[in-house]
Write a protein that holds these residues in place. Sequence first.
Motif, short mmCIF file in Angstrom:
data_model
loop_
_atom_site.label_atom_id
_atom_site.label_comp_id
_atom_site.label_asym_id
_atom_site.label_seq_id
_atom_site.Cartn_x
_atom_site.Cartn_y
_atom_site.Cartn_z
N PHE A 178 7.65 1.66 -1.72
CA PHE A 178 6.61 1.92 -0.72
C PHE A 178 7.19 1.91 0.70
CE2 PHE A 178 3.78 -0.03 2.44
CZ PHE A 178 2.86 1.00 2.57
N ARG B 6 5.75 12.54 3.79
CA ARG B 6 6.78 11.95 2.90
C ARG B 6 7.77 13.00 2.40
NH1 ARG B 6 3.45 7.39 -0.52
NH2 ARG B 6 2.75 6.27 1.30
N LYS C 192 9.32 5.12 1.18
CA LYS C 192 8.53 6.35 1.23
C LYS C 192 7.70 6.43 2.51
CE LYS C 192 8.44 7.29 -3.67
NZ LYS C 192 7.68 7.28 -4.91
N SER C 193 7.27 5.30 3.01
CA SER C 193 6.48 5.27 4.25
C SER C 193 7.37 5.17 5.49
CB SER C 193 5.51 4.09 4.22
OG SER C 193 6.23 2.87 4.16
N SER C 194 8.67 4.98 5.29
CA SER C 194 9.65 4.77 6.37
C SER C 194 9.41 3.49 7.17
CB SER C 194 9.74 5.98 7.30
OG SER C 194 10.24 7.10 6.60
N LEU C 195 8.57 2.60 6.66
CA LEU C 195 8.32 1.33 7.34
C LEU C 195 9.55 0.43 7.33
CD1 LEU C 195 4.70 0.61 6.08
CD2 LEU C 195 5.39 1.26 8.41
#
Length: 186
Positions: A83, A181, A86-89
């Motif tokens: 997660f 994404r 994929k979210s680049s967090l």
Amino acid sequence: MKRIFDLFLSLLLLLFFAFPLLIIAFFVRITSTGPILYWSDRVGRNNAIFSMPKFRTMLVETPAVATHLLADPGKFLTPIGSFLRKSSLDELPQLWSIIKGDMSFVGPRPALYNQDDLIALRTTYGVEHLLPGLTGWAQINGRDELPIPEKVKLDVEYLQRQSFSLDMKIMFLTFLKVIRRDGITH
């Protein structure tokens, strides 16, 4: 001008993301053993090595190589690693590297210290003189799927065309890619 913009925007984003950063840090801590941040040795301007932070998305025993070189990267991901990637967090802690001056918002992505082929090719074409970026021209034109010669070709194109307006375009297109994404392998 670019440095002032980088400093202002990174401080503004740190304030905006302060609570989400704490929430992410909490979930990284409770879902796997090991540190919250992963400090990766990267190649910066003039091929100087610096430590770049990311939220840890891989298990502690994961080999220190580019993710695409792992036989089965999925088996090394933490429960929330997919997660975060994929979210680049997982990239948010790199705001610290921008504040320190090791990185900029836009430039070639910093190579891992052991990516000798990428480092050599960038040095051949003078790309090593650029401050590495959180995002870059190669990032919005293929990201992880690009072979190294193509990535360096795009880095050189950025070197030759760099401007504030191009940086704004890259940042906007990066935002769209993150939302959609696009180009994220794991």
